[in-house]
Design a protein around this motif. Structure first.
Motif, mmCIF file in Angstrom:
data_model
loop_
_atom_site.group_PDB
_atom_site.id
_atom_site.type_symbol
_atom_site.label_atom_id
_atom_site.label_comp_id
_atom_site.label_asym_id
_atom_site.label_seq_id
_atom_site.Cartn_x
_atom_site.Cartn_y
_atom_site.Cartn_z
ATOM 1 N N VAL A 1 0.792 -1.133 0.101
ATOM 2 C CA VAL A 1 0.106 -0.391 0.239
ATOM 3 C C VAL A 1 0.894 1.674 0.163
ATOM 4 O O VAL A 1 1.686 1.856 0.775
ATOM 5 C CB VAL A 1 -1.140 0.137 1.711
ATOM 6 N N LEU A 2 0.693 1.688 -1.230
ATOM 7 C CA LEU A 2 1.521 3.641 -1.360
ATOM 8 C C LEU A 2 -0.338 4.797 -0.709
ATOM 9 O O LEU A 2 -0.601 4.313 -2.205
ATOM 10 C CB LEU A 2 1.791 3.707 -2.588
ATOM 11 N N SER A 3 -0.288 5.101 0.137
ATOM 12 C CA SER A 3 -0.879 6.078 0.765
ATOM 13 C C SER A 3 -0.142 7.918 0.078
ATOM 14 O O SER A 3 0.716 7.982 0.906
ATOM 15 C CB SER A 3 -1.428 6.173 2.266
ATOM 16 N N ALA B 1 9.975 8.253 -8.743
ATOM 17 C CA ALA B 1 10.496 8.490 -9.679
ATOM 18 C C ALA B 1 10.083 9.718 -10.244
ATOM 19 O O ALA B 1 9.969 10.218 -10.980
ATOM 20 C CB ALA B 1 10.967 7.581 -10.423
ATOM 21 N N ALA B 2 8.486 9.093 -10.283
ATOM 22 C CA ALA B 2 7.617 10.612 -10.731
ATOM 23 C C ALA B 2 7.035 11.342 -10.157
ATOM 24 O O ALA B 2 5.792 12.575 -10.694
ATOM 25 C CB ALA B 2 5.915 9.115 -11.279
ATOM 26 N N GLY B 3 7.396 11.701 -9.581
ATOM 27 C CA GLY B 3 7.465 13.301 -8.238
ATOM 28 C C GLY B 3 6.306 12.722 -6.963
ATOM 29 O O GLY B 3 5.750 13.653 -6.924
ATOM 30 N N LEU B 4 6.240 11.756 -7.217
ATOM 31 C CA LEU B 4 4.854 10.869 -6.195
ATOM 32 C C LEU B 4 5.034 10.205 -4.922
ATOM 33 O O LEU B 4 5.169 9.170 -4.806
ATOM 34 C CB LEU B 4 3.524 10.859 -6.838
ATOM 35 N N GLU B 5 5.537 11.086 -4.015
ATOM 36 C CA GLU B 5 6.613 10.656 -2.797
ATOM 37 C C GLU B 5 5.347 9.870 -1.417
ATOM 38 O O GLU B 5 4.586 11.304 -1.586
ATOM 39 C CB GLU B 5 7.570 11.611 -1.909
ATOM 40 N N PRO B 6 5.163 9.307 -1.512
ATOM 41 C CA PRO B 6 3.852 8.765 -0.805
ATOM 42 C C PRO B 6 3.840 8.876 0.611
ATOM 43 O O PRO B 6 5.510 8.898 1.549
ATOM 44 C CB PRO B 6 3.505 6.661 -0.490
ATOM 45 N N GLY B 7 2.742 9.319 1.522
ATOM 46 C CA GLY B 7 3.267 9.700 2.911
ATOM 47 C C GLY B 7 3.193 8.204 3.623
ATOM 48 O O GLY B 7 4.822 8.415 4.391
ATOM 49 N N ILE B 8 2.701 7.486 3.177
ATOM 50 C CA ILE B 8 3.106 5.695 3.616
ATOM 51 C C ILE B 8 3.325 4.910 3.203
ATOM 52 O O ILE B 8 2.286 4.809 1.736
ATOM 53 C CB ILE B 8 2.033 5.786 4.875
ATOM 54 N N ALA B 9 4.203 4.114 2.879
ATOM 55 C CA ALA B 9 4.567 3.117 2.013
ATOM 56 C C ALA B 9 4.795 1.579 2.842
ATOM 57 O O ALA B 9 5.878 1.418 3.446
ATOM 58 C CB ALA B 9 5.209 3.120 1.131
ATOM 59 N N GLU B 10 3.817 0.580 3.029
ATOM 60 C CA GLU B 10 3.898 -0.424 3.451
ATOM 61 C C GLU B 10 3.510 -1.381 2.667
ATOM 62 O O GLU B 10 2.938 -1.220 1.992
ATOM 63 C CB GLU B 10 3.724 -0.429 4.785
#
Length: 243
Positions: free
Chosen positions: A136-138, A187-196
């Motif tokens: 999940v990437l939130s 890489a697309a500039g979309l850093e997730p707040g939570i990734a797990e």
């Protein structure tokens, strides 16, 4: 009106919380390194644990020391992975993932927690069949839905879920594709707040009123235990149950 906690009291509480988070992350790094080797390039679980450590502002020295202890370069503690399953009030299914150096202590603490809040500890497999493992990437409310959706599809994600109540977005992947999708989103500039990589229920069970409050108390109690790494449930709870 009662006075809120002092600045010192608040800082002490924050430090204690931070300490618990660090303890859990270090245990995860230890088990990941011991089971898959100390090189994060060839060990996705370790790489994910290190990412979590860095995002929590853990120093590289602490991370490297944890890896060395796990791989035998330094003397360390040997942790065991254990999963407990049970039911909270209202028939809510709960999975508790633990890393412990004392199985007897941990099962006693987990059983006590379930009993304290009106639930009961079940047998192995009693609720796990209701859940599946996913990456999940939130993304928080206000994120660019169109850009996230386009990038997620291109990266090979399984699904994109938009929550209408607040506009938050989850990108769902298979566990195997998680690292690749995460890297593509970054890489697309979309850093997730939570990734797990976590466990998600196939179907949620609604809990309301006093039952919902008891469920929240149990989940919070379990999450605060040092030996507990993660708590998963199929609870569908009203937002005010967490306040």
């Amino acid at each position: 009106m009662g006075r809120g906690p002092s600045i010192e009291g608040r800082k002490n509480a924050e430090d204690a919380r931070r300490g618990k988070i660090f303890t859990k992350i270090i245990r995860e790094i230890s088990v990941a390194a011991r089971s898959g080797g100390g090189d994060p390039a060839g060990n996705p679980r370790l790489r994910s644990a290190i990412d979590k450590a860095l995002s929590s502002n853990m120093s590289k020295d602490v991370i490297e020391r944890a890896i060395k202890k796990a791989t035998g370069e330094l003397e360390g503690v040997d942790y065991e992975e254990i999963r407990y399953e049970g039911y909270a009030p209202g028939g809510i299914a709960v999975i508790v993932d633990c890393l412990t150096d004392n199985r007897v202590r941990t099962v006693a603490d987990v059983r006590h927690a379930f009993g304290k809040f009106g639930g009961n500890l079940g047998t192995e497999g009693s609720v796990a069949f209701m859940f599946h493992k996913v990456g999940v990437l939130s993304y928080a409310a206000g994120a660019d839905e169109e850009k996230i959706t386009e990038a997620a599809i291109e990266a090979g994600a399984d699904d994109v879920v938009v929550y209408p109540e607040d506009g938050a977005i989850d990108v769902i992947t298979s566990p195997d594709a998680f690292a690749e999708v995460k890297a593509a989103m970054q890489a697309a500039g979309l850093e997730p707040g939570i990734a797990e990589i976590t466990m998600r229920a196939d179907n949620d069970t609604k809990a309301e009123g006093e039952t919902a409050q008891q469920v929240v108390k149990l989940l919070r109690w379990l999450e605060d235990m040092d030996d507990v790494q993660a708590v998963h449930s199929n609870a569908d709870l009203p937002a005010d149950a967490w306040t």
